[in-house]
Enzyme design. Structure first.
Site, mmCIF file in Angstrom:
data_model
loop_
_atom_site.group_PDB
_atom_site.id
_atom_site.type_symbol
_atom_site.label_atom_id
_atom_site.label_comp_id
_atom_site.label_asym_id
_atom_site.label_seq_id
_atom_site.Cartn_x
_atom_site.Cartn_y
_atom_site.Cartn_z
ATOM 1 N N LYS A 90 0.858 -1.192 0.000
ATOM 2 C CA LYS A 90 0.000 0.000 0.000
ATOM 3 C C LYS A 90 0.888 1.233 0.000
ATOM 4 O O LYS A 90 1.512 1.576 0.997
ATOM 5 C CB LYS A 90 -0.923 0.053 1.224
ATOM 6 C CG LYS A 90 -1.982 1.143 1.008
ATOM 7 C CD LYS A 90 -2.562 1.730 2.264
ATOM 8 C CE LYS A 90 -1.922 2.971 2.771
ATOM 9 N NZ LYS A 90 -1.894 4.138 1.870
ATOM 10 N N GLU A 133 9.502 1.109 10.789
ATOM 11 C CA GLU A 133 10.585 2.082 10.608
ATOM 12 C C GLU A 133 9.917 3.446 10.689
ATOM 13 O O GLU A 133 9.063 3.767 9.863
ATOM 14 C CB GLU A 133 11.242 1.938 9.227
ATOM 15 C CG GLU A 133 11.880 0.592 8.949
ATOM 16 C CD GLU A 133 13.102 0.314 9.790
ATOM 17 O OE1 GLU A 133 13.593 1.224 10.483
ATOM 18 O OE2 GLU A 133 13.552 -0.842 9.768
ATOM 19 N N CYS A 169 13.514 10.594 6.851
ATOM 20 C CA CYS A 169 13.509 10.156 8.251
ATOM 21 C C CYS A 169 14.892 10.266 8.875
ATOM 22 O O CYS A 169 15.029 10.445 10.069
ATOM 23 C CB CYS A 169 12.992 8.733 8.344
ATOM 24 S SG CYS A 169 13.932 7.630 7.292
ATOM 25 N N GLU A 198 9.954 16.417 15.015
ATOM 26 C CA GLU A 198 10.356 16.132 13.635
ATOM 27 C C GLU A 198 9.599 17.081 12.708
ATOM 28 O O GLU A 198 8.373 17.037 12.627
ATOM 29 C CB GLU A 198 10.012 14.673 13.288
ATOM 30 C CG GLU A 198 10.528 14.268 11.931
ATOM 31 C CD GLU A 198 10.076 12.871 11.511
ATOM 32 O OE1 GLU A 198 8.918 12.505 11.780
ATOM 33 O OE2 GLU A 198 10.896 12.162 10.903
HETATM 34 P P1 NAD Z 1 2.368 8.368 7.766
HETATM 35 O O1 NAD Z 1 2.659 7.637 9.015
HETATM 36 O O2 NAD Z 1 1.366 9.444 7.796
HETATM 37 O O3 NAD Z 1 1.892 7.354 6.611
HETATM 38 C C1 NAD Z 1 2.609 6.200 6.311
HETATM 39 C C2 NAD Z 1 1.661 5.194 5.690
HETATM 40 O O4 NAD Z 1 0.688 4.816 6.668
HETATM 41 C C3 NAD Z 1 0.893 5.716 4.482
HETATM 42 O O5 NAD Z 1 0.798 4.708 3.513
HETATM 43 C C4 NAD Z 1 -0.469 6.048 5.067
HETATM 44 O O6 NAD Z 1 -1.509 5.962 4.112
HETATM 45 C C5 NAD Z 1 -0.617 4.962 6.112
HETATM 46 N N1 NAD Z 1 -1.554 5.344 7.191
HETATM 47 C C6 NAD Z 1 -1.854 6.603 7.617
HETATM 48 N N2 NAD Z 1 -2.797 6.549 8.583
HETATM 49 C C7 NAD Z 1 -3.086 5.240 8.769
HETATM 50 C C8 NAD Z 1 -3.979 4.553 9.645
HETATM 51 N N3 NAD Z 1 -4.758 5.192 10.520
HETATM 52 N N4 NAD Z 1 -4.020 3.201 9.576
HETATM 53 C C9 NAD Z 1 -3.243 2.536 8.692
HETATM 54 N N5 NAD Z 1 -2.405 3.123 7.837
HETATM 55 C C10 NAD Z 1 -2.308 4.472 7.883
HETATM 56 O O7 NAD Z 1 3.796 8.875 7.257
HETATM 57 P P2 NAD Z 1 4.126 9.756 5.988
HETATM 58 O O8 NAD Z 1 3.581 11.114 6.275
HETATM 59 O O9 NAD Z 1 3.739 9.074 4.727
HETATM 60 O O10 NAD Z 1 5.734 9.764 6.024
HETATM 61 C C11 NAD Z 1 6.425 10.582 6.885
HETATM 62 C C12 NAD Z 1 6.897 9.831 8.115
HETATM 63 O O11 NAD Z 1 7.575 8.630 7.734
HETATM 64 C C13 NAD Z 1 7.923 10.617 8.894
HETATM 65 O O12 NAD Z 1 7.660 10.531 10.273
HETATM 66 C C14 NAD Z 1 9.240 9.925 8.569
HETATM 67 O O13 NAD Z 1 10.241 10.097 9.512
HETATM 68 C C15 NAD Z 1 8.817 8.514 8.401
HETATM 69 N N6 NAD Z 1 9.772 7.749 7.567
HETATM 70 C C16 NAD Z 1 10.575 6.821 8.172
HETATM 71 C C17 NAD Z 1 11.494 6.104 7.422
HETATM 72 C C18 NAD Z 1 12.389 5.053 8.074
HETATM 73 O O14 NAD Z 1 12.938 4.226 7.362
HETATM 74 N N7 NAD Z 1 12.544 5.044 9.374
HETATM 75 C C19 NAD Z 1 11.613 6.324 6.057
HETATM 76 C C20 NAD Z 1 10.782 7.271 5.462
HETATM 77 C C21 NAD Z 1 9.863 7.966 6.246
#
Ligand code: NAD
Length: 508
Positions: free
Chosen positions: A192, A268, A303, A401
């Site tokens: 997804k 992650e 991240c 962040e």
């Molecule tokens: P997010 O947590 O908002 O979304 C991530 C995924 O989760 C998306 O596909 C989203 O549709 C899904 N999601 C959102 N709400 C949900 C719910 N209630 N139930 C199930 N799934 C849900 O994150 P983002 O805004 O897409 O990305 C930014 C974040 O990701 C930042 O905090 C960043 O640090 C982190 N990130 C971490 C890494 C790593 O490897 N550690 C890499 C890239 C990004």
């Protein structure tokens, strides 16, 4: 792969592109059963790009049923590892063939600079897939040291059906980090993508089919997190979830797992990473180059962005002059122009959030050394690279962040205080240490609480090194390296009794 085209050539690809907009289930593009769709926009222009299928729980059920069926039939899970390897390498070849189209698609939906996609994201995506593909027929199981009376086999088996839930910041790379080891191990995978960035993942699934990965083995369901992501998290027939995204949503996946079938859950998550520059750091020009790259790469939407610079007061002014000068080299603008190093922020929501943080930094008393405002260019979501000086560890911009091109500079007195401030965060993903003293390099890199510590450089290691976080930055496993394969495999013990006790019983 540094074959950059001109802005006009990239634009012409964008103008002629055929954009995927349906989910990809069982080897076919499929509209959502309920017929719902949602819009996606180009953050560099504000223009609508596509109407993407909005998959609900019924669509997720269908994808899981087909994934399970493929797994049970063994069309992929029982395929000879050498053949699985061959087809995964073929997938990498097809991505290389279609690289210009994939790069433009990624830039148009994410606002990422085309230069980064061509020179970093795509080469790393290919390397990652090829590396895990090559591991497929080179990973051995184990024999336990259990003596002559028994044979203990410790074998890996694929989990079964695995879901990968992705963020929007590195769409191609993140999908490769997940499907590389998951498919190598023989799982059926459902991805997804984030709701902002669907198209390159959909195209990859189509290419996987062309590469000979059977229908049902690699599906893509598209839609908002609280609908599509939630349905995956709660599904009783998914064996594992690999999630990359925010800590807040990561916690939800642990709850979904607890409420459903205790599916394996690996997270992650976010970071508030430091560059730590000790007083004995050499070559401050190089240090400045790494510090600026670490915070600005991908507009800071990373991240592992080092959004805090913790520097010894003795050298702070010298380093700051170099950092501010370097920031001016980072040209911001239209992402399909390869001269630009910074593109657009992913969404209006994220753009507003970053600008709010910048205002909070000003209000809380930090001083703006560079940037500090939006860049107006039509409907494009551009923010000037921003450096805040005189930041205190207690300020909001030093703690939360931001996920944008914003650096907070904190001056400290000596190494002990530097480590204390660096570790004073609920996150622990990555840290970069700059010192010319070998002893400090070893001692301080051990003292920093982070999954990756780089010394005298910024980076995340490479495909051979595990990537993941301490504290609120991660849970349950690691991406990259052979450790990534542990995420997607069960460990089984097969115990054979070889003692002659049974022989004696038979003879009697
Ligand atoms: P997010 O947590 O908002 O979304 C991530 C995924 O989760 C998306 O596909 C989203 O549709 C899904 N999601 C959102 N709400 C949900 C719910 N209630 N139930 C199930 N799934 C849900 O994150 P983002 O805004 O897409 O990305 C930014 C974040 O990701 C930042 O905090 C960043 O640090 C982190 N990130 C971490 C890494 C790593 O490897 N550690 C890499 C890239 C990004």
């Amino acid at each position: 792969m540094s074959d950059l085209l001109t802005r006009e050539e990239f634009q012409s690809i964008a103008d002629r592109m055929d954009l995927p907009s349906n989910a990809f289930i069982n080897g076919r593009f499929t509209a959502a059963r309920a017929g719902k769709r949602f819009d996606t926009h180009n953050p560099a222009t504000g223009k609508k790009i596509a109407e993407i299928a909005l998959c609900d729980a019924a669509d997720v059920d269908a994808a899981v049923a087909k994934a399970r069926e493929a797994f049970e039939r063994g069309v992929w899970s029982k395929m000879h590892p050498t053949e699985r390897k061959r087809r995964l390498i073929q997938l990498a070849k097809l991505i290389r063939r279609d690289r210009f189209q994939l790069a433009v698609m990624e830039s148009v939906e994410s606002g990422k600079p085309i230069r980064d996609i061509m020179t970093v994201d795509l080469p790393e995506t290919l390397h990652c897939l090829e590396w895990h593909a090559e591991a497929t027929d080179k990973l051995y199981d184990q024999v336990s040291p259990s003596g002559d009376d028994a044979l203990g086999l410790v074998v890996r088996e694929p989990l079964g059906v695995v879901a990968c839930v992705l963020p929007w910041n590195f769409p191609l790379m993140m999908v490769a980090w997940k499907i590389g080891p998951a498919l190598s191990a023989g799982n059926s995978v459902i991805v997804k993508p984030a709701e902002q960035t669907n198209m390159t993942t959909l195209r990859l699934a189509e290419l996987a089919l062309e590469a000979g990965i059977p229908p049902g083995v690699f599906s893509v369901v598209t839609g908002p997190g609280e609908v599509t992501g939630r349905a995956l998290g709660l599904h009783p027939d998914i064996n594992g979830i690999s999630f990359t995204g925010s800590t807040e949503i990561g916690r939800k996946f642990l709850e979904y797992s607890a409420q459903s079938n205790l599916k394996r859950t690996v997270l992650e998550c976010g970071g508030k990473n430091p560059s730590v520059v000790l007083a004995d750091a050499e070559n401050l020009d190089e240090v400045a180059r790494h510090v600026v790259y670490s915070v600005l790469w991908n507009m800071g939407q990373n991240c592992s962005s080092n959004s805090r610079l913790i520097v010894d007061r003795k050298i702070k002014d010298k380093l700051m002059a170099r950092v501010v000068a370097r920031v001016r080299d980072w040209r911001t603008g239209y992402p399909l122009d390869p001269a630009n190093a910074l593109g657009a922020i992913i969404s209006k929501e994220q753009y507003d959030k970053i600008l709010r943080y910048i205002e909070t930094g000003k209000k809380e008393g930090a001083s703006v050394a560079a940037g500090g405002e939006a860049i107006k260019d039509g409907e494009g979501l551009y923010i000037a690279p921003t450096i805040f000086d005189e930041v205190k560890p207690s300020m909001t911009i030093a703690k939360e962040e931001i996920f944008g091109p914003v650096l907070s500079v904190i001056a400290v007195n000596g190494t002990e205080e530097a480590v204390k401030v660096a570790n004073d965060t609920s996150y622990g993903l990555q840290a970069s240490l700059f010192t010319s003293n070998v002893r400090s390099a070893h001692r301080v890199s051990r003292a920093l609480q982070a999954g990756t510590v780089t010394v005298n450089c910024y980076g995340e290691g490479d495909i051979t090194t595990p990537f993941g976080g301490y504290k609120l930055s991660g849970f349950g496993g690691r991406d990259n390296s052979l450790k990534a394969h542990d995420q997607y495999t069960e460990t089984k013990t097969i115990w054979l009794d070889l003692s002659d006790r049974h022989m004696d019983e038979k003879v009697d």
